[in-house]
Design a protein around this motif. Sequence first.
Motif, PDB file in Angstrom:
ATOM      1  N   GLY A  86      11.018  22.774 -20.119  1.00 46.85           N
ATOM      2  CA  GLY A  86      10.038  23.187 -19.148  1.00 46.85           C
ATOM      3  C   GLY A  86       8.706  22.879 -19.620  1.00 46.85           C
ATOM      4  O   GLY A  86       8.181  22.952 -20.553  1.00 46.85           O
ATOM      5  N   VAL A  87       7.713  22.369 -18.862  1.00 45.02           N
ATOM      6  CA  VAL A  87       6.387  22.116 -19.103  1.00 45.02           C
ATOM      7  C   VAL A  87       5.308  22.998 -18.374  1.00 45.02           C
ATOM      8  O   VAL A  87       5.553  22.762 -17.175  1.00 45.02           O
ATOM      9  N   VAL A  88       4.511  23.522 -19.109  1.00 43.62           N
ATOM     10  CA  VAL A  88       3.090  24.237 -18.448  1.00 43.62           C
ATOM     11  C   VAL A  88       2.111  23.347 -18.941  1.00 43.62           C
ATOM     12  O   VAL A  88       1.560  23.614 -20.107  1.00 43.62           O
ATOM     13  N   PRO A  89       1.486  22.375 -18.176  1.00 39.10           N
ATOM     14  CA  PRO A  89       0.434  21.691 -18.506  1.00 39.10           C
ATOM     15  C   PRO A  89      -0.631  22.435 -18.696  1.00 39.10           C
ATOM     16  O   PRO A  89      -1.131  23.574 -17.892  1.00 39.10           O
ATOM     17  N   GLN A  90      -1.804  21.767 -19.106  1.00 39.01           N
ATOM     18  CA  GLN A  90      -3.213  22.354 -19.403  1.00 39.01           C
ATOM     19  C   GLN A  90      -3.879  22.048 -17.851  1.00 39.01           C
ATOM     20  O   GLN A  90      -4.488  22.740 -17.567  1.00 39.01           O
ATOM     21  N   ASN A  91      -3.565  21.052 -17.345  1.00 39.25           N
ATOM     22  CA  ASN A  91      -4.226  20.498 -16.216  1.00 39.25           C
ATOM     23  C   ASN A  91      -3.556  21.167 -14.978  1.00 39.25           C
ATOM     24  O   ASN A  91      -2.283  21.188 -14.959  1.00 39.25           O
ATOM     25  N   LEU A  92      -4.302  21.573 -13.838  1.00 36.35           N
ATOM     26  CA  LEU A  92      -3.715  22.060 -12.645  1.00 36.35           C
ATOM     27  C   LEU A  92      -3.145  20.776 -11.767  1.00 36.35           C
ATOM     28  O   LEU A  92      -3.808  20.502 -11.148  1.00 36.35           O
ATOM     29  N   ASN A  93      -1.749  20.663 -11.858  1.00 37.59           N
ATOM     30  CA  ASN A  93      -1.291  19.534 -11.080  1.00 37.59           C
ATOM     31  C   ASN A  93      -0.391  19.740 -10.101  1.00 37.59           C
ATOM     32  O   ASN A  93       0.468  19.022  -9.756  1.00 37.59           O
ATOM     33  N   PHE A  94      -0.888  20.833  -9.261  1.00 38.83           N
ATOM     34  CA  PHE A  94      -0.320  21.251  -7.885  1.00 38.83           C
ATOM     35  C   PHE A  94      -0.707  20.122  -6.703  1.00 38.83           C
ATOM     36  O   PHE A  94      -1.673  19.205  -6.864  1.00 38.83           O
ATOM     37  N   ASP A  95       0.370  20.147  -5.632  1.00 34.77           N
ATOM     38  CA  ASP A  95      -0.087  19.384  -4.738  1.00 34.77           C
ATOM     39  C   ASP A  95      -0.826  20.306  -3.726  1.00 34.77           C
ATOM     40  O   ASP A  95      -0.301  21.114  -3.225  1.00 34.77           O
ATOM     41  N   GLN A  96      -2.162  20.020  -3.663  1.00 31.95           N
ATOM     42  CA  GLN A  96      -3.104  21.069  -3.056  1.00 31.95           C
ATOM     43  C   GLN A  96      -3.046  21.146  -1.510  1.00 31.95           C
ATOM     44  O   GLN A  96      -3.202  22.167  -1.039  1.00 31.95           O
ATOM     45  N   ASP A  97      -2.092  20.227  -0.885  1.00 34.07           N
ATOM     46  CA  ASP A  97      -1.845  20.251   0.507  1.00 34.07           C
ATOM     47  C   ASP A  97      -0.676  21.138   0.788  1.00 34.07           C
ATOM     48  O   ASP A  97      -0.375  21.411   1.967  1.00 34.07           O
ATOM     49  N   LEU A  98       0.133  21.814   0.019  1.00 32.12           N
ATOM     50  CA  LEU A  98       0.992  22.517  -0.118  1.00 32.12           C
ATOM     51  C   LEU A  98       0.879  23.965  -0.262  1.00 32.12           C
ATOM     52  O   LEU A  98       0.030  24.377  -1.063  1.00 32.12           O
ATOM     53  N   THR A  99       1.852  25.033   0.040  1.00 35.88           N
ATOM     54  CA  THR A  99       1.520  26.522  -0.071  1.00 35.88           C
ATOM     55  C   THR A  99       2.101  26.610  -1.640  1.00 35.88           C
ATOM     56  O   THR A  99       2.559  26.027  -2.228  1.00 35.88           O
ATOM     57  N   ALA A 100       1.990  27.815  -2.121  1.00 35.17           N
ATOM     58  CA  ALA A 100       2.387  28.238  -3.472  1.00 35.17           C
ATOM     59  C   ALA A 100       3.983  27.936  -3.473  1.00 35.17           C
ATOM     60  O   ALA A 100       4.581  27.491  -4.283  1.00 35.17           O
ATOM     61  N   GLY A 101       4.585  28.486  -2.190  1.00 30.12           N
ATOM     62  CA  GLY A 101       5.996  28.462  -2.292  1.00 30.12           C
ATOM     63  C   GLY A 101       6.528  27.101  -2.267  1.00 30.12           C
ATOM     64  O   GLY A 101       7.517  26.678  -2.497  1.00 30.12           O
ATOM     65  N   GLU A 102       5.925  26.364  -1.352  1.00 28.08           N
ATOM     66  CA  GLU A 102       6.237  24.775  -1.007  1.00 28.08           C
ATOM     67  C   GLU A 102       6.027  24.099  -2.386  1.00 28.08           C
ATOM     68  O   GLU A 102       7.049  23.249  -2.637  1.00 28.08           O
ATOM     69  N   ASN A 103       5.277  24.313  -3.290  1.00 32.66           N
ATOM     70  CA  ASN A 103       5.026  23.659  -4.717  1.00 32.66           C
ATOM     71  C   ASN A 103       6.298  23.694  -5.440  1.00 32.66           C
ATOM     72  O   ASN A 103       6.824  23.225  -6.031  1.00 32.66           O
ATOM     73  N   MET A 104       6.638  25.346  -5.400  1.00 28.70           N
ATOM     74  CA  MET A 104       7.841  25.783  -6.137  1.00 28.70           C
ATOM     75  C   MET A 104       8.928  24.912  -5.423  1.00 28.70           C
ATOM     76  O   MET A 104       9.773  24.487  -6.195  1.00 28.70           O
ATOM     77  N   GLU A 105       9.154  24.837  -4.239  1.00 29.31           N
ATOM     78  CA  GLU A 105      10.288  24.128  -3.470  1.00 29.31           C
ATOM     79  C   GLU A 105      10.403  22.866  -4.091  1.00 29.31           C
ATOM     80  O   GLU A 105      11.557  22.406  -4.305  1.00 29.31           O
ATOM     81  N   LEU A 106       9.360  22.195  -4.082  1.00 28.04           N
ATOM     82  CA  LEU A 106       9.340  20.619  -4.358  1.00 28.04           C
ATOM     83  C   LEU A 106       9.735  20.626  -5.812  1.00 28.04           C
ATOM     84  O   LEU A 106      10.522  19.651  -6.070  1.00 28.04           O
ATOM     85  N   HIS A 107       9.413  21.442  -6.574  1.00 21.92           N
ATOM     86  CA  HIS A 107       9.747  21.201  -8.219  1.00 21.92           C
ATOM     87  C   HIS A 107      11.251  21.599  -7.957  1.00 21.92           C
ATOM     88  O   HIS A 107      12.012  20.882  -8.996  1.00 21.92           O
ATOM     89  N   ALA A 108      11.798  22.427  -7.455  1.00 22.42           N
ATOM     90  CA  ALA A 108      13.119  22.793  -7.426  1.00 22.42           C
ATOM     91  C   ALA A 108      14.088  21.825  -6.856  1.00 22.42           C
ATOM     92  O   ALA A 108      15.263  21.434  -7.651  1.00 22.42           O
ATOM     93  N   ARG A 109      13.607  21.052  -5.979  1.00 21.42           N
ATOM     94  CA  ARG A 109      14.236  19.877  -5.483  1.00 21.42           C
ATOM     95  C   ARG A 109      14.408  18.806  -6.534  1.00 21.42           C
ATOM     96  O   ARG A 109      15.418  18.140  -6.537  1.00 21.42           O
ATOM     97  N   LEU A 110      13.251  18.599  -7.076  1.00 20.67           N
ATOM     98  CA  LEU A 110      13.184  17.533  -8.053  1.00 20.67           C
ATOM     99  C   LEU A 110      14.403  17.730  -9.288  1.00 20.67           C
ATOM    100  O   LEU A 110      14.883  16.743  -9.916  1.00 20.67           O
ATOM    101  N   TYR A 111      14.601  18.987  -9.483  1.00 19.58           N
ATOM    102  CA  TYR A 111      15.539  19.409 -10.585  1.00 19.58           C
ATOM    103  C   TYR A 111      16.911  19.337  -9.791  1.00 19.58           C
ATOM    104  O   TYR A 111      18.033  19.902 -10.549  1.00 19.58           O
ATOM    105  N   ARG A 112      17.111  19.202  -8.450  1.00 19.19           N
ATOM    106  CA  ARG A 112      18.389  19.394  -7.877  1.00 19.19           C
ATOM    107  C   ARG A 112      18.928  20.335  -7.799  1.00 19.19           C
ATOM    108  O   ARG A 112      20.319  20.666  -7.616  1.00 19.19           O
ATOM    109  N   LEU A 113      18.101  21.623  -7.608  1.00 15.86           N
ATOM    110  CA  LEU A 113      18.969  22.794  -7.543  1.00 15.86           C
ATOM    111  C   LEU A 113      19.394  22.913  -6.094  1.00 15.86           C
ATOM    112  O   LEU A 113      18.612  22.702  -5.060  1.00 15.86           O
ATOM    113  N   PRO A 114      20.621  23.658  -5.824  1.00 20.12           N
ATOM    114  CA  PRO A 114      21.126  23.951  -4.412  1.00 20.12           C
ATOM    115  C   PRO A 114      20.288  24.694  -3.739  1.00 20.12           C
ATOM    116  O   PRO A 114      19.494  25.765  -4.249  1.00 20.12           O
TER     117      PRO A 114
END
Length: 282
Positions: A86-114
């Motif tokens: 896993g990587v925690v970058p120095q730059n804040l590279n969130f999708d600014q149009d999404l909520t905290a939970g939606e950013n987490m959801e997006l990342h989880a889907r990229l890793y194909r978590l059920p």
Amino acid sequence: MIELKNVVKRFKHKGPDGKTAIKTAVNGLSLRINNGEIFGLLGPNGAGKTTTIRMLTTLTQPSEGKILYDGILLEGNERVIKQKIGVVPQNLNFDQDLTAGENMELHARLYRLPKNKREQRIKELLKFVELEDVVNDSVRKLSGGMKRRLLIARGLIHEPDVLFMDEPTVALDPQVRRRIWELIRQMARRGTTVLLTTHYIEEAEALCNRVAIMKKGTILDVDTPEGFIDHYGRYLAEWEGSWRFFMEEAKALDFIKSLIVKGSVRPTTLEDIFMELTGRRE
């Protein structure tokens, strides 16, 4: 365990005369990082830290040498290795149009978590970083410290064995930095290997089991923070921009008294060792 064996990275670049030249960013790097260890990679700008991290995280390939994760060769097994890190970058590279939970959801889907695992993991991690109350808040509304903690939660979404953290507390106030430190310690206690880069040498001294000090693409030395201090001297005598290490405080004080200029004696820090090896105070 992560192992680097004689790793070299060269880049082509244009020299001052406009001609193509070869730059060696990392030169013969050999290193072992143990499971569950908090390992610090320290060095001035241009030391090769970022290039090393890019190779370890599959973003670029070594020109020579081998990188292994638990005995698995990185080259040719990038997809397998990516599930381990896993990587925690120095730059804040969130999708600014999404909520905290939606950013987490997006990342989880990229890793194909059920779906059921995604929901459970997001809830668990937001609680871990104390952000469960802002799950539906826009990322834009979060403070700097909250965003840093959300980066850590996002980097842990797929339960990696190794977490890379690039300047994890940059620009944070002391109280928030201490909270991030405790999160890092908790991750290590849970068995996650943490490899961090930082320009805050006191941060590495407080957190890391071991640190490697780099300069110009090579490792100058590797040891525990305490081991560095025991090797060079537990007390530092300073005078007019100069310094000298001593094992005993009494000898350091006697040395300062023998000078015709004013000086002082204090306990040695890891930053003093960094300065001794690299010539740069961070």
